[in-house]
Design a protein around this motif. Sequence first.
Motif, PDB file in Angstrom:
ATOM      1  N   THR A   1       0.714  -1.323  -0.049  1.00 12.43           N
ATOM      2  CA  THR A   1      -0.092  -0.103  -0.150  1.00 12.43           C
ATOM      3  C   THR A   1       0.950   1.268  -0.085  1.00 12.43           C
ATOM      4  O   THR A   1       0.107   2.378  -0.228  1.00 12.43           O
ATOM      5  N   ARG A   2       2.186   1.166   0.250  1.00 16.73           N
ATOM      6  CA  ARG A   2       2.926   2.257   0.172  1.00 16.73           C
ATOM      7  C   ARG A   2       4.104   2.388  -0.741  1.00 16.73           C
ATOM      8  O   ARG A   2       5.297   2.736  -0.387  1.00 16.73           O
ATOM      9  N   GLY A   3       3.987   1.855  -1.914  1.00 11.95           N
ATOM     10  CA  GLY A   3       4.918   1.968  -3.104  1.00 11.95           C
ATOM     11  C   GLY A   3       5.705   0.473  -3.624  1.00 11.95           C
ATOM     12  O   GLY A   3       6.109   0.593  -4.861  1.00 11.95           O
ATOM     13  N   ALA A   4       5.280  -0.573  -3.156  1.00  5.44           N
ATOM     14  CA  ALA A   4       5.878  -1.723  -3.621  1.00  5.44           C
ATOM     15  C   ALA A   4       4.609  -2.521  -4.466  1.00  5.44           C
ATOM     16  O   ALA A   4       4.325  -3.587  -4.327  1.00  5.44           O
ATOM     17  N   ALA A   5       4.176  -1.706  -5.466  1.00  2.79           N
ATOM     18  CA  ALA A   5       3.138  -2.104  -6.155  1.00  2.79           C
ATOM     19  C   ALA A   5       3.488  -3.296  -7.005  1.00  2.79           C
ATOM     20  O   ALA A   5       4.523  -3.522  -7.608  1.00  2.79           O
ATOM     21  N   LYS A   6       2.513  -4.410  -7.162  1.00  4.44           N
ATOM     22  CA  LYS A   6       2.456  -5.493  -7.806  1.00  4.44           C
ATOM     23  C   LYS A   6       1.264  -5.699  -8.625  1.00  4.44           C
ATOM     24  O   LYS A   6       0.270  -5.758  -7.808  1.00  4.44           O
ATOM     25  N   PRO A   7       1.307  -5.702  -9.806  1.00  4.08           N
ATOM     26  CA  PRO A   7      -0.343  -5.520 -10.655  1.00  4.08           C
ATOM     27  C   PRO A   7      -0.909  -6.913 -10.392  1.00  4.08           C
ATOM     28  O   PRO A   7      -2.279  -6.741 -10.450  1.00  4.08           O
ATOM     29  N   GLU A   8      -0.127  -7.954 -10.281  1.00  9.49           N
ATOM     30  CA  GLU A   8      -1.200  -9.215 -10.012  1.00  9.49           C
ATOM     31  C   GLU A   8      -1.642  -9.347  -8.538  1.00  9.49           C
ATOM     32  O   GLU A   8      -2.475 -10.176  -8.252  1.00  9.49           O
ATOM     33  N   LEU A   9      -1.340  -8.320  -7.853  1.00  5.76           N
ATOM     34  CA  LEU A   9      -2.011  -8.248  -6.469  1.00  5.76           C
ATOM     35  C   LEU A   9      -2.653  -6.885  -6.094  1.00  5.76           C
ATOM     36  O   LEU A   9      -2.875  -6.479  -4.799  1.00  5.76           O
ATOM     37  N   ILE A  10      -3.239  -6.311  -7.409  1.00 10.61           N
ATOM     38  CA  ILE A  10      -4.032  -4.972  -7.085  1.00 10.61           C
ATOM     39  C   ILE A  10      -5.307  -5.265  -6.198  1.00 10.61           C
ATOM     40  O   ILE A  10      -5.379  -4.449  -5.634  1.00 10.61           O
ATOM     41  N   ALA A  11      -6.008  -6.016  -6.620  1.00  8.57           N
ATOM     42  CA  ALA A  11      -7.200  -6.349  -5.575  1.00  8.57           C
ATOM     43  C   ALA A  11      -6.791  -6.435  -4.220  1.00  8.57           C
ATOM     44  O   ALA A  11      -7.556  -5.771  -3.118  1.00  8.57           O
ATOM     45  N   TYR A  12      -5.964  -7.384  -3.789  1.00  8.76           N
ATOM     46  CA  TYR A  12      -5.428  -7.545  -2.481  1.00  8.76           C
ATOM     47  C   TYR A  12      -4.951  -6.463  -1.936  1.00  8.76           C
ATOM     48  O   TYR A  12      -5.250  -5.673  -0.583  1.00  8.76           O
TER      49      TYR A  12
ATOM     50  N   MET B   1      -5.604  -3.266  -2.549  1.00 14.94           N
ATOM     51  CA  MET B   1      -6.620  -2.206  -2.261  1.00 14.94           C
ATOM     52  C   MET B   1      -7.518  -2.782  -0.973  1.00 14.94           C
ATOM     53  O   MET B   1      -7.751  -1.754  -0.248  1.00 14.94           O
ATOM     54  N   THR B   2      -7.742  -4.091  -0.752  1.00 14.90           N
ATOM     55  CA  THR B   2      -8.441  -4.338   0.582  1.00 14.90           C
ATOM     56  C   THR B   2      -7.417  -3.788   1.559  1.00 14.90           C
ATOM     57  O   THR B   2      -7.991  -3.524   2.655  1.00 14.90           O
TER      58      THR B   2
END
Length: 257
Positions: A149-160, A162-163
Motif C-alpha cells: 500500500t506504500r509503493g511496492a506495487a505489484k499488478p497481480e496483487l492489485i485487488a489484495y 486495495m483491501t
Amino acid sequence: MGTLSGRTALVTGGSRGIGRAISERLGRDGARIGVHYGRDETAAKETVSAIEAAGGRAFAVRAELGAPGDAEALWTAFDEQAEGLDILVNNAGINKAVDGTLKPIGEVTAEDFDHLFAVNTKAPFFIVQQGLSRLLDGGRIINTSTGLTRGAAKPELIAYAMTKGALDVFTSTLAKDLGPRGITVNAVAPGAVNTDMNAGWLRGEANTEAQRRLAGMSPLGRIAQAEDIGDVVAFLASDDSRWVTGQWIDATGGALL
C-alpha cells in the motif's frame, strides 16, 4: 511476570505463519491467547499446544471469515471461553482469487474482488464493531497491512492491495475514534515473509534465485521470518507503545527505502 500478564488477546488467523508467530510471542509475554482459525483445526491445536508447552495459556476459536455472520460466529466462540478482551490482532487475510491464483486487473472477476474484500476488509471491520463492547479501555487493536500500500506495487496483487489500503484508512480513523478510551490502533505492514504460504516460490534449492532477489530488497540482506513480524506486534500490544496510535508501521526490513 510477562509484560502482558493478566491480559487476553485474540489473534485472527492465529494458527499459521505470521499469525502463529504473533500468538506464540504474545503468549510468551504472558497474555492468554485466543487462536482463531477458519478450517485448519490441526494447526490451531498445534499452536495452542506450543503456547502451553512454553508456559502460556491459549484456546482455539473457530470461525470462517468472509461469509455472512462471520463476526457474530467468531465472538460467540470467543465468549464461550473468555470474558473481556485487551488485545485484538486482525491478522487473518488472503491474497489470491477464488481459484487460488494471483490476477492482474484484466483477470479479476467480481467474485474474486468480493471474496478478497469480504475476508480482508469487511471481516475486520465488523469484528472490531462487535468487539468494542468486549475490548477494555486502554486496549490495543493491531491490523496486519502490507508494504504494497506504500509503493511496492505489484499488478497481480492489485485487488489484495486495495483491501489493505482500506484497512489502513480504517486504522487511522479508528485510532481517532477510540482514543478517548485509551485504546491504540496501529497497522503493521510486512513485505514477503518466509511462511508456508510462500513456500512454493521461496523455499528449497529450486528457488535460490527468488531467495537472493528477496533478500537483496532489504538493506539488512535477508528474508523476513514470521517471528520478525510477531515481535513488532508484541511491541504494539505492550504498554511501551502507549503513545503510538494511528500509525502504519513499516515491517518490510527497509525494502521501501
